[in-house]
Design a protein around this motif. Structure first.
Motif, short mmCIF file in Angstrom:
data_model
loop_
_atom_site.label_atom_id
_atom_site.label_comp_id
_atom_site.label_asym_id
_atom_site.label_seq_id
_atom_site.Cartn_x
_atom_site.Cartn_y
_atom_site.Cartn_z
N THR A 1 -14.40 -5.66 2.57
CA THR A 1 -14.10 -5.00 3.95
C THR A 1 -14.30 -6.11 5.08
OG1 THR A 1 -14.63 -2.88 3.07
CG2 THR A 1 -15.27 -3.09 5.45
N GLU B 1 -11.45 1.31 5.57
CA GLU B 1 -12.17 2.00 4.41
C GLU B 1 -12.61 3.44 5.10
OE1 GLU B 1 -15.06 -0.32 2.96
OE2 GLU B 1 -15.91 1.24 1.37
N ASP C 1 -7.45 -1.01 3.31
CA ASP C 1 -8.94 -0.89 2.78
C ASP C 1 -9.18 0.31 1.92
OD1 ASP C 1 -11.37 -1.54 2.08
OD2 ASP C 1 -12.21 -2.15 4.10
N GLU C 2 -8.83 0.24 0.53
CA GLU C 2 -9.29 0.95 -0.61
C GLU C 2 -8.57 2.40 -0.23
OE1 GLU C 2 -12.70 0.97 -2.46
OE2 GLU C 2 -13.70 -0.58 -1.69
MG LIG Z 1 -15.37 -2.01 1.39
#
Ligand SMILES: [Mg+2]
Ligand SMILES: Nc1ncnc2c1ncn2[C@@H]1O[C@H](COP(=O)(O)OP(=O)(O)O)[C@@H](O)[C@H]1O
Lengths: 300, 236
Positions: free
Chosen positions: B41, B83, B159-160
């Motif tokens: 991140t 995220e 992000d994810e």
């Molecule tokens: Mg992360």
């Protein structure tokens, strides 16, 4: 019935002034989670600015309502500059520090501004000219709704509508709401958060300035402590409505204004503040986040 | 297209990135995998200007962007789906999308992009006037991707995106990511903890461990690598 209407419009007038100040508290809190204790002083400075403008223009022989218009504009510009500068020197450097530091800084700012005006002016009450006067068409209703009250209510209503439209429908208004909800995400999308915060202080200060000039016309006298007293009431209104919520501040201010007006009118005027703060305590017991406030959520 | 060279980043005294170097070429899907807390991140936040690097360079299309504020970086064509999605809960779906176009003022083109998005995710068109906070997790992820697309990025950072979603929804989201890459030629930088899925989607990959890049190879080779299998694919 007439007595009821008189109290009703009295409450509406009080509520209007509280709303003009409460919005500054709630908008700033919504964006940076700071209770700006110096906000009441901006309102006081607005009233003093109005007094100076009125003095100069009256000497030059302008008509009262024209003077009022100029006084409002000058107070708005001047107080905006104060609000903007205050944020830059007293709060911005403390962003990212622990929550207590900006709070202390705000209290310091409040004391500084009061004493600064004290030195520049005087500690005594100064008479404020009645720039609104008595409208002829209101003559028959003057015992229920004075002309000054009418102007306060109408100007406040116009300001509330303008603010609501701005927040709801403009690009910057949307960015302000987004920043209040998630500052990091707003930054990621290219919102200049510093500019949003400055704008918030400018809007809040402008509304307080309008309130300061209008109330001075109504009460006919001002001194350096009016900001502290009105500030506490307006802060109460903001908490009552749910601090951080714009419609909440408007509603809280009206509820507070009506409560004070009716309670003092029907029960006793000796306990005005008891009713106001009693109401606050009651609401905080039964609705801790205020009338329109959100239940606390964790912020990331 | 994007190049990080020896990037270091700190949170106060904590060093989160150590000499990170990553290269992403036009049109690629690149993935960055690693355990929780590895610095993935932070890498994306350094690219976007939220966590400025303490040293090292980040260049985008030949232009140094490290240390620039986000409002200078977004207009260059970089956009992030962060995220946790970070939907504005009190803004409507349409307002969330408009926030994605915050720095644009070409109204007709914004409208066209919004139509493209409603085509991509018809459910968002149905939910247009609903508040963002009322959407399901999958719908929020679709909204977060769409909001990022509204700035017309040439490089999209994710992000994810699979985090906390049901397998069926994850598949749908990843199909769309590939589609965006193919149809619009958008370069994709995909951060994932779900290494298996990420490596099957990407062309190349980087592996990150406690702030350092420890491996970089084609996605195929990484999928076959014994070390990667053990550490990230849950196979022995
Ligand atoms: Mg992360
Ligand atoms: N805001 C922050 N303040 C302090 N430390 C942080 C912050 N964000 C992340 N870190 C630390 O930096 C390291 C990398 O975190 P992060 O980039 O979020 O990893 P990942 O995304 O790979 O899980 C971790 O050790 C984490 O604890």
């Amino acid at each position: 019935m007439e007595y009821f209407l008189e109290l009703f419009f009295g409450g509406l007038t009080r509520g209007s002034i509280y709303a003009l100040i409460a919005l500054g508290y709630t908008m700033v809190y919504g964006i940076i989670e700071l209770i700006n204790f110096a906000h009441g002083e901006i309102y006081m400075i607005g009233a003093f600015t109005g007094l100076i403008v009125a003095g100069v223009l009256t000497a030059m022989g302008f008509p009262a309502l024209a003077i009022l218009a100029v006084a409002l504009v000058v107070a708005v510009v001047y107080c905006s500059a104060y609000g903007y500068t205050m944020e830059k020197i007293a709060y911005k450097p403390l962003r990212g520090a622990n929550r207590l530091s900006p709070l202390i800084s705000a209290i310091g700012m409040s004391i500084f501004l009061q004493n600064y005006v004290l030195l520049a002016q005087t500690p005594n009450f100064l008479p404020f000219p009645n720039l609104i006067g008595e409208f002829e068409f209101m003559e028959d209703y003057a015992h229920i709704l004075g002309s000054a009250n009418l102007v306060i209510i109408l100007v406040t209503a116009a300001a509330m509508v303008a603010l609501t439209l701005f927040i709801k429908y403009t690009r910057m208004g949307r960015a302000m709401r987004a920043t209040a909800q998630n500052r990091k995400m707003a930054m990621l999308l290219g919102v200049n958060v510093d500019a949003v915060i400055s704008l918030t202080f400018i809007i809040g200060s402008s509304l307080a300035a309008i309130g300061g000039v209008l109330i001075a016309c109504h009460t006919g006298q001002i001194n350096i402590t009016i900001g502290f007293i009105a500030g506490i009431k307006a802060f109460t209104a903001a908490v009552l409505g749910g601090v951080g919520s714009i419609p909440g501040a408007m509603l809280g201010a009206l509820v507070l204004g009506f409560t004070e007006s009716f309670a003092t009118g029907y029960i006793s005027s000796d306990y005005e503040d008891v009713f106001a703060f009693g109401l606050l305590v009651l609401i905080l017991i039964f609705r801790p986040s205020g009338l329109l406030g959100k239940a606390p959520t964790q912020k990331v | 297209m994007l190049e990080l060279k020896n990037v270091n980043a700190h949170y106060g005294a904590i060093q989160a990135l150590r000499d990170v170097s990553i290269r992403i070429d036009q049109g690629e899907i690149i993935t960055l995998i690693g355990a929780n807390g590895a610095g993935k991140t932070t890498t994306l936040m350094a690219i976007c200007g939220i966590v400025p690097p303490s040293s090292g360079t980040i260049t985008f299309e030949g232009k140094a962007i490290q240390g620039q504020p986000p409002d200078r970086i977004v207009p260059l064509g970089i956009s992030q789906v962060p995220e946790g999605r970070l939907i504005f809960p009190e803004l409507t779906v349409i307002e969330n999308l408009n926030m994605g176009a915050f720095l644009r003022d070409d109204k007709p083109e914004i409208k066209r992009d919004m139509d493209y998005i409603f085509d991509l995710f018809p459910v968002l068109a149905e939910r247009g006037t609903q508040r963002g906070g009322t959407l399901s997790g999958g719908e929020q992820q679709m909204l977060a991707i769409s909001r990022a697309l509204m700035s017309r990025p040439r490089l999209l950072l994710l992000d994810e995106p699979s985090l906390g979603l049901a397998p069926l929804v994850i598949r749908q989201i990843f199909e769309i990511i590939v589609k965006i890459n193919k149809e619009r030629g958008t370069t994709i930088f995909l951060v994932e903890q779900n290494a298996n899925l990420a490596l099957k989607t990407a062309h190349r990959g980087y592996v990150m461990e406690v702030g350092r890049i420890t491996m970089s190879d084609s996605a195929q080779n990484l999928l076959a690598d014994e070390g990667v299998k053990k550490a990230y694919l849950g196979l022995t």
